[in-house]
Motif scaffolding. Structure first.
Motif: not given
Length: 107
Positions: A55-63
């Protein structure tokens, strides 16, 4: 659009480019089109990474990707008032994605 269809008058006209200026502007448009494509791919990869449990890595990339798109839309809208409608169109989906990501993070 910028990379593949820019030679069409209805496409380059949408960007305020005259046919007479097409040869000069085409390389910039080509680059810009792929830049936008890579940001979109980054956002989708981020969604995939988050869906896979990171979740953290995915969220960082999306943001990062959507934040860049949103910032570009804001620059377009504030630098050329004639492009305000295009900027709103360009920025709506990234804004919704950022809001959804923040809401998901807060839950």
């Amino acid at each position: 659009m910028e990379s593949v269809l820019f030679d069409r008058p209805q496409v380059h006209g949408r960007f305020g480019v005259r046919t007479a200026d097409l040869a000069v502007v085409r390389p910039w448009a080509y680059n810009q089109g792929f830049y936008n494509l890579f940001l979109a791919i980054g956002a989708f990869v981020g969604v995939g990474i988050a869906a896979a449990g990171h979740h953290g890595a995915g969220l960082a990339l999306v943001l990062t990707a959507c934040g860049s798109m949103l910032a570009a839309a804001m620059v377009l809208g504030t630098s050329q008032r004639a492009m305000l409608r295009a900027a709103v169109t360009q920025g709506t989906v990234p804004l919704l994605a950022v809001v959804a990501a923040v809401v998901a993070l807060a839950s």
